[in-house]
Design a protein around this motif. Sequence first.
Motif, PDB file in Angstrom:
ATOM      1  N   ALA A 186       0.830  -1.283  -0.044  1.00 51.65           N
ATOM      2  CA  ALA A 186       0.087   0.114  -0.040  1.00 51.65           C
ATOM      3  C   ALA A 186       0.979   1.255  -0.108  1.00 51.65           C
ATOM      4  O   ALA A 186       0.444   2.162  -0.832  1.00 51.65           O
ATOM      5  N   GLY A 187       2.155   1.299   0.576  1.00 50.47           N
ATOM      6  CA  GLY A 187       2.919   2.492   0.802  1.00 50.47           C
ATOM      7  C   GLY A 187       3.427   2.829  -0.586  1.00 50.47           C
ATOM      8  O   GLY A 187       3.951   4.020  -0.591  1.00 50.47           O
ATOM      9  N   ALA A 188       3.496   1.743  -1.248  1.00 47.19           N
ATOM     10  CA  ALA A 188       4.468   1.767  -2.642  1.00 47.19           C
ATOM     11  C   ALA A 188       3.496   2.197  -3.743  1.00 47.19           C
ATOM     12  O   ALA A 188       3.952   2.355  -4.927  1.00 47.19           O
ATOM     13  N   VAL A 189       2.162   2.109  -3.650  1.00 49.50           N
ATOM     14  CA  VAL A 189       1.542   2.054  -4.800  1.00 49.50           C
ATOM     15  C   VAL A 189       1.017   3.462  -5.254  1.00 49.50           C
ATOM     16  O   VAL A 189       1.048   4.563  -4.359  1.00 49.50           O
ATOM     17  N   ALA A 190       1.049   3.835  -6.506  1.00 48.79           N
ATOM     18  CA  ALA A 190       1.104   5.242  -7.223  1.00 48.79           C
ATOM     19  C   ALA A 190       0.104   5.376  -8.196  1.00 48.79           C
ATOM     20  O   ALA A 190      -0.300   4.119  -8.777  1.00 48.79           O
ATOM     21  N   GLY A 191      -0.257   6.564  -8.707  1.00 51.68           N
ATOM     22  CA  GLY A 191      -0.939   6.715 -10.212  1.00 51.68           C
ATOM     23  C   GLY A 191      -2.495   6.167  -9.731  1.00 51.68           C
ATOM     24  O   GLY A 191      -3.033   6.313  -8.789  1.00 51.68           O
ATOM     25  N   GLU A 192      -2.678   5.417 -10.721  1.00 47.65           N
ATOM     26  CA  GLU A 192      -4.139   4.927 -11.022  1.00 47.65           C
ATOM     27  C   GLU A 192      -4.517   3.858 -10.021  1.00 47.65           C
ATOM     28  O   GLU A 192      -5.612   3.863  -9.334  1.00 47.65           O
ATOM     29  N   ASP A 193      -3.458   3.128  -9.750  1.00 49.39           N
ATOM     30  CA  ASP A 193      -3.443   2.134  -8.666  1.00 49.39           C
ATOM     31  C   ASP A 193      -3.727   2.584  -7.152  1.00 49.39           C
ATOM     32  O   ASP A 193      -4.495   2.106  -6.302  1.00 49.39           O
ATOM     33  N   ARG A 194      -3.411   3.885  -6.955  1.00 51.26           N
ATOM     34  CA  ARG A 194      -3.444   4.403  -5.655  1.00 51.26           C
ATOM     35  C   ARG A 194      -4.984   5.147  -5.587  1.00 51.26           C
ATOM     36  O   ARG A 194      -5.553   4.824  -4.458  1.00 51.26           O
ATOM     37  N   THR A 195      -5.329   5.422  -6.738  1.00 50.20           N
ATOM     38  CA  THR A 195      -6.878   5.903  -6.543  1.00 50.20           C
ATOM     39  C   THR A 195      -7.808   4.618  -6.512  1.00 50.20           C
ATOM     40  O   THR A 195      -8.683   4.702  -5.654  1.00 50.20           O
ATOM     41  N   LEU A 196      -7.397   3.735  -7.042  1.00 50.51           N
ATOM     42  CA  LEU A 196      -8.220   2.328  -6.943  1.00 50.51           C
ATOM     43  C   LEU A 196      -8.157   2.040  -5.547  1.00 50.51           C
ATOM     44  O   LEU A 196      -9.064   1.468  -4.798  1.00 50.51           O
ATOM     45  N   LEU A 197      -7.044   1.956  -4.706  1.00 52.68           N
ATOM     46  CA  LEU A 197      -6.799   1.607  -3.528  1.00 52.68           C
ATOM     47  C   LEU A 197      -7.608   2.456  -2.507  1.00 52.68           C
ATOM     48  O   LEU A 197      -8.180   2.266  -1.495  1.00 52.68           O
ATOM     49  N   LEU A 198      -7.500   4.060  -2.684  1.00 49.99           N
ATOM     50  CA  LEU A 198      -8.421   4.552  -1.887  1.00 49.99           C
ATOM     51  C   LEU A 198      -9.743   4.209  -2.111  1.00 49.99           C
ATOM     52  O   LEU A 198     -10.553   4.662  -1.263  1.00 49.99           O
ATOM     53  N   THR A 199     -10.071   4.310  -3.333  1.00 47.48           N
ATOM     54  CA  THR A 199     -11.548   4.066  -3.512  1.00 47.48           C
ATOM     55  C   THR A 199     -12.150   2.706  -2.669  1.00 47.48           C
ATOM     56  O   THR A 199     -13.262   2.635  -2.166  1.00 47.48           O
ATOM     57  N   GLY A 200     -11.215   1.662  -2.883  1.00 50.75           N
ATOM     58  CA  GLY A 200     -11.417   0.352  -2.021  1.00 50.75           C
ATOM     59  C   GLY A 200     -11.344   0.837  -0.358  1.00 50.75           C
ATOM     60  O   GLY A 200     -12.220  -0.044   0.246  1.00 50.75           O
ATOM     61  N   LEU A 201     -10.657   1.672  -0.083  1.00 52.56           N
ATOM     62  CA  LEU A 201     -10.453   1.965   1.230  1.00 52.56           C
ATOM     63  C   LEU A 201     -12.060   2.815   1.887  1.00 52.56           C
ATOM     64  O   LEU A 201     -12.365   2.083   3.031  1.00 52.56           O
ATOM     65  N   VAL A 202     -12.419   3.493   1.040  1.00 52.65           N
ATOM     66  CA  VAL A 202     -13.785   3.985   1.459  1.00 52.65           C
ATOM     67  C   VAL A 202     -14.819   2.946   1.196  1.00 52.65           C
ATOM     68  O   VAL A 202     -15.697   2.952   2.442  1.00 52.65           O
ATOM     69  N   PHE A 203     -14.784   2.003   0.659  1.00 54.91           N
ATOM     70  CA  PHE A 203     -15.911   0.881   0.357  1.00 54.91           C
ATOM     71  C   PHE A 203     -15.819   0.124   1.820  1.00 54.91           C
ATOM     72  O   PHE A 203     -16.655  -0.251   2.444  1.00 54.91           O
ATOM     73  N   VAL A 204     -14.576  -0.066   2.184  1.00 51.92           N
ATOM     74  CA  VAL A 204     -14.035  -1.003   3.333  1.00 51.92           C
ATOM     75  C   VAL A 204     -14.635  -0.346   4.598  1.00 51.92           C
ATOM     76  O   VAL A 204     -15.068  -1.070   5.536  1.00 51.92           O
ATOM     77  N   VAL A 205     -14.351   1.035   4.779  1.00 51.52           N
ATOM     78  CA  VAL A 205     -14.867   1.714   5.694  1.00 51.52           C
ATOM     79  C   VAL A 205     -16.326   1.739   5.963  1.00 51.52           C
ATOM     80  O   VAL A 205     -16.845   1.477   7.048  1.00 51.52           O
ATOM     81  N   VAL A 206     -17.097   1.878   4.930  1.00 54.02           N
ATOM     82  CA  VAL A 206     -18.409   1.848   4.597  1.00 54.02           C
ATOM     83  C   VAL A 206     -19.046   0.477   5.273  1.00 54.02           C
ATOM     84  O   VAL A 206     -20.063   0.415   6.079  1.00 54.02           O
ATOM     85  N   GLY A 207     -18.326  -0.732   4.865  1.00 53.31           N
ATOM     86  CA  GLY A 207     -18.685  -2.142   5.237  1.00 53.31           C
ATOM     87  C   GLY A 207     -18.557  -2.080   6.636  1.00 53.31           C
ATOM     88  O   GLY A 207     -19.537  -2.791   7.303  1.00 53.31           O
TER      89      GLY A 207
END
Length: 487
Positions: free
Chosen positions: A203-224
């Motif tokens: 997670a600390g090394a992810v950048a670019g589009e993958d980081r956007t994907l990761l942050l979007t996943g984080l939002v859904f995980v928090v909601v769940g």
Amino acid sequence: MITPAMTPPVRTFAEFAPLVPELAVVFGAFALLMLDLFLDDRRRIVTQALAIATLLAAAALVAGGVGGHGVVMEGLFQRDTVSDVLKFSVLAVSAISMAYAWSYLRERDLYRGEIPVLMLFASVGMMLLVSAGNLAMVYLGLELLALCSYALVAIDRDSPLASEAGMKYFVLGSLASGLLLYGMSLVYGATGTLDLDGIRAAAGAVAGEDRTLLLTGLVFVVVGVAFKFGAAPFHMWLPDTYHGAPTPITIFIGSAPKLAAFGMAFRLFDGGLAPLQEYWQLLIAVLAALSLVIGNVVALAQTNLKRMLAYSTVSHVGFLFLGISGGGADGFAAAMFYAISYALMSAASFGAIVMLSRRGFEADRIEDFKGLNARHPWMAFLVMVTMASLAGVPPFLGFWAKVAVLRAAVEGDLMWLAIVGIVCAVIGAYYYLRVIKVMYFDEPVGEPVRPRGGPLRAVFAFNALALLGLGLFWSPVMAWCQQAFAG
């Protein structure tokens, strides 16, 4: 033809040793399932007693460290001090919850042999959840708990209220599971692994589009996670479920699963998504503030005690989120202490309703407690201890739990959130103290309430007095929680 490379690895007992407590509960559940075939309704108290004994035996295995710590099954399962503390608490609270069930359900012809079996399998789900080392194990434990809970809530098939509660719980719970699973899939897509340690490293090394994907996943995980806790604004399932389910089932789903939900949050946020702390910390802080305000304000308007306690649960989730949002070892230790304290307080609060109810009378309205002190002073005292602890009145356990999470929020540079918590704690004290006022200062009305006697009275007395005893000697429990995160 099977080549040597395709040969599955040989498993040894040593690899499964850390799962001994889980295996004990699973074997106990299957044994009770078979035993129930040979018991009639009058003798089903045997399955009830054996189920409680199974939970207590598993708790003893956890406390004794049987099986030892370790990471097994290719990282799917990890047993450490954090999981041991949570498992012991889950098993103890589940045993208390099950002890409330027999007389209430038998009196209403609701007791079935599958009830203790479902509770045991739900407990296994909670144990797996707090030991998850992989997103697949998180989802497995969560769904095992959820599927058993859906069946328990709807166990009274002849009650429209219970059927409606079970349907709402199933639909909204499935929605929450879907959101969480979608978030996990996005995290997997961004990091390329389901292993929580691997996610943390990537997670600390992810950048670019993958980081956007990761942050979007984080939002859904928090909601769940918020859905599973019952945090506002994802709490819509909680009041109807608590109100519609038979009260002993409400005790079970309103206490131990909060410990499991905390374990899931710790594994996901501090384990896999730790490099994104600045993002999930802010999201959890906002959910904490919303839960504190909405839970306490709406609870003020309730006249039904079960619904009042349901909305107060939303506010208590807000306090628990104070500790999580504080972050770090001290923040998670404070949140764990709060989760353990609230599980005991929740069991006692709904247990008071079980104690005063009888067939045709649920004792679930605040006015049903009018003048209780004039008729049953000891019962009124125990209910007073429970409500005072929930309100955070010193020296009861709830006071020290609130102090711990407020301090964690301040140390996490969330002074604004701590102020919201203090204001909401004052608001919340009103509706708890209203119950005490009704018991001690209002005149008795209607038919005299007769509290249950026998073993159930001893269980409730133990549960309520534990809130006073642990309030006076809270330091060892807090030190236990801090020790779990010290490593």
